[in-house]
Design an enzyme around this catalytic site. Structure first.
Site, PDB file in Angstrom:
ATOM      1  N   CYS A  36      -0.625   3.354 -17.860  1.00 23.74           N
ATOM      2  CA  CYS A  36      -0.648   2.053 -17.198  1.00 23.74           C
ATOM      3  C   CYS A  36       0.032   0.943 -18.003  1.00 23.74           C
ATOM      4  O   CYS A  36       0.257  -0.144 -17.476  1.00 23.74           O
ATOM      5  CB  CYS A  36      -2.085   1.648 -16.882  1.00 23.74           C
ATOM      6  SG  CYS A  36      -2.912   2.806 -15.768  1.00 23.74           S
ATOM      7  N   LYS A  85       0.838  -1.192   0.000  1.00 23.28           N
ATOM      8  CA  LYS A  85       0.000   0.000   0.000  1.00 23.28           C
ATOM      9  C   LYS A  85       0.876   1.247   0.000  1.00 23.28           C
ATOM     10  O   LYS A  85       2.002   1.230   0.510  1.00 23.28           O
ATOM     11  CB  LYS A  85      -0.921   0.009   1.227  1.00 23.28           C
ATOM     12  CG  LYS A  85      -1.959  -1.102   1.249  1.00 23.28           C
ATOM     13  CD  LYS A  85      -2.824  -1.002   2.499  1.00 23.28           C
ATOM     14  CE  LYS A  85      -3.871  -2.104   2.529  1.00 23.28           C
ATOM     15  NZ  LYS A  85      -4.723  -2.023   3.747  1.00 23.28           N
TER      16      LYS A  85
END
Length: 394
Positions: free
Chosen positions: A82, A17
């Site tokens: 991406c 994270k």
């Protein structure tokens, strides 16, 4: 003359994270070091390096690579949204295939912030201006974050055309979690049920819940590509090679079709897949294992059709029949995909390469797809670019 390109080594670190793991340069160095060790080469053997990241200052690639060695080689920094990691891989493969180099490193990393993706520069034209304008026209929902409303809009288009149920997207997310539980490098390793996906916070009523979207993630991955002559000279492994690869960008249909599925790259995917199948003389049903760009469960569903794995409009049946998992037609995202493994933008394409290389080597342990010989990779970036890569075991 095109030279055969082998994947001599791969490396990856556990995804995390935002704010939990180390900085981008430390992550990149570690992934590169893992790839060098896996290949059995020294950094001094690397002749070129392509380094992908989206959120970072120029020459961040050098910052990550210099701890491995300062040998004066070309280091090319890559940003293609991406699809950045796969674009770095595409360039590395071209260098080997063309004979320009014999040993090339492709590295991708991302140090992301929490929350939805957003623009960094606000004093110049946004590359998504045209995409946003058409999205406003087709679906509205301006209050929803950009990527969510674009891919959610694509899923909504499929629902309206073919009667696809919201529960079908939940099945994709639940499948991803079942796969990720066996991946020690994945961010989320907890199994979630379809009901839990459906009951997660609503992001777009009737279209998307929170668990249908991938999380912002930090991480890094790398691959070392070599020519056959280099591999033989240095005694490197040659069991996995790139059989075909294609990169596409948007065509006029992206906007002229006035369909959210085209706006998020359906036609780019179909065109790249067609090129790859034709170059390798294979078809969609020949693929054993697949890592595709499931930034949202909605994109996984429409990509089944874009890659030709099922008929147009047939993705819901494909999912309901279990053809996207173990025992079905093609095991999709055995790593857990972006939905469970995580999506550190610059690293994603090379993390897919890592997974598929392990699958073809037979080293994927509990995730292993029996008898895997052909592996397909699909990596998509809005704005836009799509890279499809076919790996084979010899």
């Amino acid at each position: 003359m095109s030279h055969k390109v082998f994947v001599a080594g791969v490396g990856m670190i556990p995804f995390s994270k935002p704010g939990v793991g180390p900085a981008y340069d430390v992550m990149g160095t570690e992934a590169g070091r893992h790839a060098l060790k896996d290949a059995g080469v020294n950094y001094a053997d690397i002749q070129q390096a392509y380094v992908g990241y989206v959120y970072g200052d120029s020459t961040s690639g050098q910052k990550a690579l210099y701890p491995l060695g300062m040998t004066g080689i070309p280091v090319i920094n890559v940003n293609n949204n991406c699809s950045t990691g796969s674009t770095a891989l595409f360039l590395a493969r071209q260098a080997i295939a063309s004979g320009a180099a014999d040993c090339v490193l492709a590295l991708g990393f991302e140090q992301m912030n929490p929350g939805a993706l957003g623009s960094v520069f606000h004093d110049r034209p946004n590359p998504f201006t045209d995409f946003n304008a058409l999205t406003d026209d087709l679906v509205g929902m301006a209050e929803v974050p950009m990527a969510l409303r674009m891919f959610g809009g694509a899923g909504l288009s499929h629902m309206n055309k073919y009667g696809t149920k919201l529960e079908t997207f939940a099945k994709i997310r639940a499948k991803a979690s079942r796969h990720a539980v066996n991946n020690p490098l994945a961010l989320f390793r907890k199994i979630v049920t379809e009901d839990e996906v459906m009951c997660s916070p609503v992001m777009w009523p009737g279209v998307m819940t929170r668990l249908m979207a991938c999380p912002p993630t930090c991480g890094a991955a790398a691959a070392i590509l070599v020519s056959e002559r280099f591999a033989k000279r240095h005694g490197l492994r040659t069991d996995v090679y790139i059989a075909a690869q294609a990169m596409t960008t948007d065509t006029v249909s992206t906007f002229e079709a006035r369909d959210m599925m085209q706006l998020v790259g359906f036609d780019m995917t179909a065109a790249a897949a067609k090129q790859v199948y034709e170059a390798a003389s294979v078809g969609p049903t020949d693929i054993n294992v697949l890592e595709l760009h499931d930034c949202f469960a909605h994109n996984e569903l429409i990509t089944y059709e874009g890659l030709g794995l099922c008929p147009i409009g047939g993705a819901e049946k494909f999912i309901n029949d279990g053809d996207n998992t173990y025992g079905g037609q093609v095991v999709t995202n055995p790593s857990g995909g972006l939905l469970s493994k995580g999506h550190p933008l610059g690293a994603t394409g090379l993390a897919q390469c890592y997974e598929l290389t392990q699958q073809l080597r037979g080293n994927a342990e509990a995730r292993q797809v029996d008898g895997a010989r052909l592996a397909l990779q699909h990596n998509l970036g809005l704005g836009g670019a799509c890279v499809v890569t076919l790996y084979a075991r010899q």
